[in-house]
Design a protein around this motif. Structure first.
Motif, PDB file in Angstrom:
ATOM      1  N   CYS A 155       0.871  -1.098   0.173  1.00 45.42           N
ATOM      2  CA  CYS A 155       0.018  -0.091  -0.035  1.00 45.42           C
ATOM      3  C   CYS A 155       1.096   1.181  -0.050  1.00 45.42           C
ATOM      4  O   CYS A 155       1.988   1.198   0.400  1.00 45.42           O
ATOM      5  N   ALA A 156       0.511   2.316  -0.523  1.00 42.24           N
ATOM      6  CA  ALA A 156       0.967   3.644  -0.581  1.00 42.24           C
ATOM      7  C   ALA A 156       0.339   4.521   0.566  1.00 42.24           C
ATOM      8  O   ALA A 156      -0.750   5.097   0.264  1.00 42.24           O
ATOM      9  N   PRO A 157       0.901   4.925   1.971  1.00 43.33           N
ATOM     10  CA  PRO A 157       0.313   5.748   2.743  1.00 43.33           C
ATOM     11  C   PRO A 157       0.337   7.223   2.253  1.00 43.33           C
ATOM     12  O   PRO A 157       0.893   7.465   1.540  1.00 43.33           O
ATOM     13  N   GLY A 197       4.573   4.314   7.388  1.00 36.62           N
ATOM     14  CA  GLY A 197       3.394   3.486   6.986  1.00 36.62           C
ATOM     15  C   GLY A 197       1.935   4.064   7.202  1.00 36.62           C
ATOM     16  O   GLY A 197       1.844   5.258   7.257  1.00 36.62           O
ATOM     17  N   CYS A 198       1.348   3.041   7.900  1.00 34.42           N
ATOM     18  CA  CYS A 198      -0.210   3.725   8.099  1.00 34.42           C
ATOM     19  C   CYS A 198      -0.486   4.843   9.117  1.00 34.42           C
ATOM     20  O   CYS A 198      -1.297   5.461   9.053  1.00 34.42           O
ATOM     21  N   ASN A 199       0.662   4.916   9.988  1.00 28.08           N
ATOM     22  CA  ASN A 199       0.551   6.231  10.965  1.00 28.08           C
ATOM     23  C   ASN A 199       0.453   7.479  10.333  1.00 28.08           C
ATOM     24  O   ASN A 199       0.216   8.219  11.221  1.00 28.08           O
ATOM     25  N   ILE A 200       1.009   7.542   9.139  1.00 24.97           N
ATOM     26  CA  ILE A 200       0.815   8.993   8.424  1.00 24.97           C
ATOM     27  C   ILE A 200      -0.205   9.073   7.357  1.00 24.97           C
ATOM     28  O   ILE A 200      -0.466  10.006   6.956  1.00 24.97           O
ATOM     29  N   CYS A 201      -0.852   7.971   7.527  1.00 25.39           N
ATOM     30  CA  CYS A 201      -1.938   7.833   6.234  1.00 25.39           C
ATOM     31  C   CYS A 201      -3.396   8.641   6.577  1.00 25.39           C
ATOM     32  O   CYS A 201      -4.037   8.151   7.366  1.00 25.39           O
ATOM     33  N   MET A 202      -3.671   9.439   5.636  1.00 26.77           N
ATOM     34  CA  MET A 202      -4.919  10.064   5.931  1.00 26.77           C
ATOM     35  C   MET A 202      -6.123   9.304   5.702  1.00 26.77           C
ATOM     36  O   MET A 202      -7.210   9.382   6.397  1.00 26.77           O
ATOM     37  N   LEU A 203      -5.970   8.133   5.210  1.00 24.40           N
ATOM     38  CA  LEU A 203      -7.279   7.138   5.269  1.00 24.40           C
ATOM     39  C   LEU A 203      -7.133   6.096   6.296  1.00 24.40           C
ATOM     40  O   LEU A 203      -8.167   5.371   6.349  1.00 24.40           O
ATOM     41  N   ARG A 204      -6.220   6.283   7.115  1.00 21.56           N
ATOM     42  CA  ARG A 204      -6.303   5.475   8.620  1.00 21.56           C
ATOM     43  C   ARG A 204      -7.763   5.377   9.069  1.00 21.56           C
ATOM     44  O   ARG A 204      -8.108   4.127   9.537  1.00 21.56           O
ATOM     45  N   PRO A 205      -8.194   6.286   9.490  1.00 16.75           N
ATOM     46  CA  PRO A 205      -9.542   6.321  10.231  1.00 16.75           C
ATOM     47  C   PRO A 205     -10.704   5.309   9.601  1.00 16.75           C
ATOM     48  O   PRO A 205     -11.432   4.840  10.450  1.00 16.75           O
ATOM     49  N   LYS A 206     -10.615   5.180   8.320  1.00 22.79           N
ATOM     50  CA  LYS A 206     -11.500   4.459   7.482  1.00 22.79           C
ATOM     51  C   LYS A 206     -10.998   3.191   7.013  1.00 22.79           C
ATOM     52  O   LYS A 206     -11.782   2.374   6.410  1.00 22.79           O
ATOM     53  N   CYS A 207      -9.782   2.891   7.162  1.00 22.27           N
ATOM     54  CA  CYS A 207      -9.050   1.885   6.437  1.00 22.27           C
ATOM     55  C   CYS A 207      -9.200   0.587   7.320  1.00 22.27           C
ATOM     56  O   CYS A 207      -8.797   0.512   8.307  1.00 22.27           O
ATOM     57  N   PRO A 208      -9.831  -0.706   6.608  1.00 19.94           N
ATOM     58  CA  PRO A 208      -9.937  -1.796   7.110  1.00 19.94           C
ATOM     59  C   PRO A 208      -8.557  -2.489   7.498  1.00 19.94           C
ATOM     60  O   PRO A 208      -8.497  -3.624   7.945  1.00 19.94           O
ATOM     61  N   ASN A 209      -7.731  -2.135   6.521  1.00 19.57           N
ATOM     62  CA  ASN A 209      -6.608  -3.023   6.135  1.00 19.57           C
ATOM     63  C   ASN A 209      -5.346  -2.092   7.186  1.00 19.57           C
ATOM     64  O   ASN A 209      -4.150  -2.590   7.225  1.00 19.57           O
ATOM     65  N   ALA A 210      -5.523  -1.063   7.988  1.00 21.10           N
ATOM     66  CA  ALA A 210      -4.663  -0.354   8.523  1.00 21.10           C
ATOM     67  C   ALA A 210      -3.906  -1.209   9.757  1.00 21.10           C
ATOM     68  O   ALA A 210      -4.683  -2.140  10.534  1.00 21.10           O
ATOM     69  N   HIS A 211      -2.695  -1.195   9.668  1.00 16.57           N
ATOM     70  CA  HIS A 211      -1.891  -1.875  10.837  1.00 16.57           C
ATOM     71  C   HIS A 211      -0.793  -1.067  11.292  1.00 16.57           C
ATOM     72  O   HIS A 211      -0.310   0.187  10.771  1.00 16.57           O
TER      73      HIS A 211
HETATM   74  S1  SF4 Z   1      -4.042   2.985   6.539  1.00 18.77           S
HETATM   75 FE1  SF4 Z   1      -4.927   1.721   4.643  1.00 18.77          FE
HETATM   76  S2  SF4 Z   1      -4.678   2.818   2.983  1.00 18.77           S
HETATM   77 FE2  SF4 Z   1      -3.221   3.885   4.491  1.00 18.77          FE
HETATM   78  S3  SF4 Z   1      -1.324   2.821   4.154  1.00 18.77           S
HETATM   79 FE3  SF4 Z   1      -2.486   1.715   5.785  1.00 18.77          FE
HETATM   80  S4  SF4 Z   1      -3.375   0.190   4.658  1.00 18.77           S
HETATM   81 FE4  SF4 Z   1      -2.781   1.617   3.067  1.00 18.77          FE
END
Ligand code: SF4
Length: 213
Positions: A155-157, A197-211
């Motif tokens: 994925c691309a954060p 990684g996911c820590n800086i991702c804007m999509l994290r609050p709604k992302c089911p794959n966040a880790h």
């Molecule tokens: S929060 Fe979701 S969309 Fe963002 S980097 Fe992680 S897995 Fe990818």
């Protein structure tokens, strides 16, 4: 991955006749150290080469298909090569005011690709979807080529762009939308080099794959 919240441990009931706390000793006042401000230099925008590679296995995985129609299969690679040669854009944008060394990667496909896919869609929705997935495969593959860790992470954060980066977007003809997209359908924007990684991702609050990395 979602995490379940641990139940909060119950605090023991406070003793009724609690001994009176002694008054906290007054801390000696110390002169506040001045916080060193990051010197913000000019934003740098540099066109870079990204070399996407068509990979049938990755394409099938992305499309959720185990087999591809012969006619579509015949068209995938030539179209991929044509788009890569004519419409793929890749830039490194560096804003010294952004975290780390301020580097970011921006990859997108120009509007004619969207028009082409829309045209195919009018005739055949399944073929349109096939090319839509091909365009996604292309921008992701281009990003992986420049930042190999993205392929490992899958994925691309998406970081929040700074004000300076937003201006750079505008100069490149792109308009940022608050929900984290640009006015191009097939685009990737992420930190370069890979970090956090996911820590800086804007999509994290709604992302089911966040880790957590
Ligand atoms: S929060 Fe979701 S969309 Fe963002 S980097 Fe992680 S897995 Fe990818």
């Amino acid at each position: 991955m979602t995490t379940t919240k641990k139940p909060a441990a119950k605090k023991p009931a406070a003793a009724k006749a609690a001994a009176k706390k002694p008054a906290a000793a007054k801390k000696p006042t110390t002169a506040k150290k001045p916080v060193a401000k990051k010197s913000a230099g000019p934003i740098q925008v540099e066109a870079i080469s990204a070399h996407p590679e068509f990979d049938l296995f990755t394409y099938c995985e992305l499309s959720g298909e185990t087999r591809i129609e012969h006619d579509l299969l015949e068209e995938l690679e030539p179209r991929f090569d044509n788009w890569a040669a004519k419409y793929l854009r890749a830039y490194k944008i560096t804003d010294p005011a952004a975290p780390g060394d301020g580097g970011h990667l921006l990859v997108w496909l120009e509007e004619p690709v969207e028009d082409e896919i829309e045209g195919v869609w009018q005739d055949s929705q399944s073929a349109g979807m096939g090319f839509h997935n091909l365009a996604i495969h292309m921008v992701m593959s281009a990003a992986h080529n420049v930042i190999p860790e993205l392929a490992d992470k899958g994925c691309a954060p998406l970081p929040k762009p700074t004000a300076g980066i937003l201006k750079a977007f505008e100069k490149l003809g792109l308009i940022w939308n608050a929900e984290g997209t640009v006015n191009r359908q097939f685009a990737v924007f992420t930190r370069m080099p890979y970090s956090e990684g996911c820590n800086i991702c804007m999509l994290r609050p709604k992302c089911p794959n966040a880790h957590d990395d």
